[in-house]
Enzyme design. Sequence first.
Site, PDB file in Angstrom:
ATOM      1  N   ASP A  91       1.337  -0.107  -4.988  1.00  0.00           N
ATOM      2  CA  ASP A  91       0.108   0.069  -5.767  1.00  0.00           C
ATOM      3  C   ASP A  91       0.012   1.435  -6.437  1.00  0.00           C
ATOM      4  OD1 ASP A  91      -0.447   1.407  -3.355  1.00  0.00           O
ATOM      5  OD2 ASP A  91      -2.475   0.562  -3.138  1.00  0.00           O
ATOM      6  N   HIS A  92       0.462   2.480  -5.740  1.00  0.00           N
ATOM      7  CA  HIS A  92       0.356   3.854  -6.264  1.00  0.00           C
ATOM      8  C   HIS A  92       1.095   4.756  -5.302  1.00  0.00           C
ATOM      9  CE1 HIS A  92      -2.581   4.364  -3.081  1.00  0.00           C
ATOM     10  NE2 HIS A  92      -3.228   3.314  -3.542  1.00  0.00           N
ATOM     11  N   THR A 114      -6.077   1.746  -5.371  1.00  0.00           N
ATOM     12  CA  THR A 114      -5.666   0.341  -5.234  1.00  0.00           C
ATOM     13  C   THR A 114      -6.373  -0.540  -6.260  1.00  0.00           C
ATOM     14  OG1 THR A 114      -5.516   0.673  -2.839  1.00  0.00           O
ATOM     15  CG2 THR A 114      -5.368  -1.584  -3.634  1.00  0.00           C
ATOM     16  N   GLU A 173       0.822  -1.204   0.000  1.00  0.00           N
ATOM     17  CA  GLU A 173       0.000   0.000   0.000  1.00  0.00           C
ATOM     18  C   GLU A 173       0.866   1.267   0.000  1.00  0.00           C
ATOM     19  OE1 GLU A 173      -3.353   0.576  -0.307  1.00  0.00           O
ATOM     20  OE2 GLU A 173      -2.733   2.682  -0.253  1.00  0.00           O
ATOM     21  N   HIS A 177      -1.281   3.486   4.743  1.00  0.00           N
ATOM     22  CA  HIS A 177      -2.304   4.203   3.970  1.00  0.00           C
ATOM     23  C   HIS A 177      -2.503   5.572   4.607  1.00  0.00           C
ATOM     24  CE1 HIS A 177      -6.134   5.295   2.198  1.00  0.00           C
ATOM     25  NE2 HIS A 177      -6.060   4.250   1.379  1.00  0.00           N
TER      26      HIS A 177
END
Length: 405
Positions: free
Chosen positions: A255-256, A81, A39, A196
Amino acid sequence: DGNELSEILTYIDEETTDTSETDMYGIAKDKNVIFVWLESLQTFVINNELHGEEITPFLNDLIDDSYYFENFYHQTAQGKTSDSEFIAETSLYPLPSGAVYFTHSENTYQSLPDMLGESGYNTSVFHANSGSFWNRNVMYENLGVDHFYDVAAYDVTDTNQVGWGLKDKDFFKQSMKYLTSLEEPYYTRMITLTNHHPFTLGEEDATLAPFDSNSKTLNYYFQTVRYLDESLELFFEELKASGEYEDSVIVLMGDHYGISDFHDRSTASYLGKDEITPFDHIQLQRVPLYIHIPGEEGKVISDIAGQVDIKPTLLHLLGIEGSNDISFGTNLFGENRKDFIALRDGSFIADDVIYTKDTFYDRSTGEIMETTDDLLELKERAQHELTYSDQLIYGDLLRFHDLNK
Ligand code: GP9
Ligand code: MN
């Protein structure tokens, strides 16, 4: 309609299909695949320091015996995500707005879980959030995921959760009993959560002092990144102790981004730069990709790469021939790779150039380049590819294609 589809298929055949043979083909045949979603993890923290300490000691060491892609870009948009999941498993692009997991969850796709399922794999996802978040339960079913271990599979208490839910260390620990009972070979994805936004962590779990800047987000990001690193170390130990490790390839992917451009001033100060230029912004979209094959030495790979490349790469490593494969990405170990990585907003990365915000930059120096016809043509090709992907999704065109031929 049919003509639209055949034009796209011709494009894929000519531009994004690399059938070159490599000595990596089938290297992980019949092995389990454990694919860990990291994450919000960005590449800029890897092999970097804060207060003179490594931020990610485990991930830094893991480079030594993995294929590690240092120029791997996320290609997500608003679906965050879920977009990264979609891209990696279908080798299509996410949509320019909205989340394809919500808007086109009923489409026909040619997904990695589907293809692996046909090759005898048992497929699953582990993620300790509600199953309907991002419409996952609906989309997973469509993509051919046999079992989704969502929050209901976990014991979440007052003390083992923080921020968005179950802490990653507890997530991995509690997942082991399910993982070890899976029928082999299995393909499973494990989606982490603690790193996150807004990057909260209890004092008892914080092992790195925060950064000092005007951005609380960036300051505490380093702490949850360290926590993620520690939880991965623990997971690898559990995999080894349980015997799963030996029979598996372990893939780790960011993921990003976690730090948006809202925090640019603080990010610049951490990186020792005066400002974050549009060029820097693109370079900050790099996320880690590790392919760890027990017993293989691996190497650091500097070639440009993106999330669309995951599906053809894993099929190659597993020795699964996708004769009718629909992928905009290409095998990361192949000889005839496509020569650009497109981001969802039309920016792209090529060997020598990065294009963003109407400007071409020299990829090695970040200097602005003069626009040439060749560069404009490359820009057109990247844009074209995104449009083709959108057409496939909006028109649900894969329903007209024989996916298994
Ligand atoms: C939610 C988690 C985070 O289940 O995957 O989603 P994000 O906000 O990063 O898209
Ligand atoms: Mn995410």
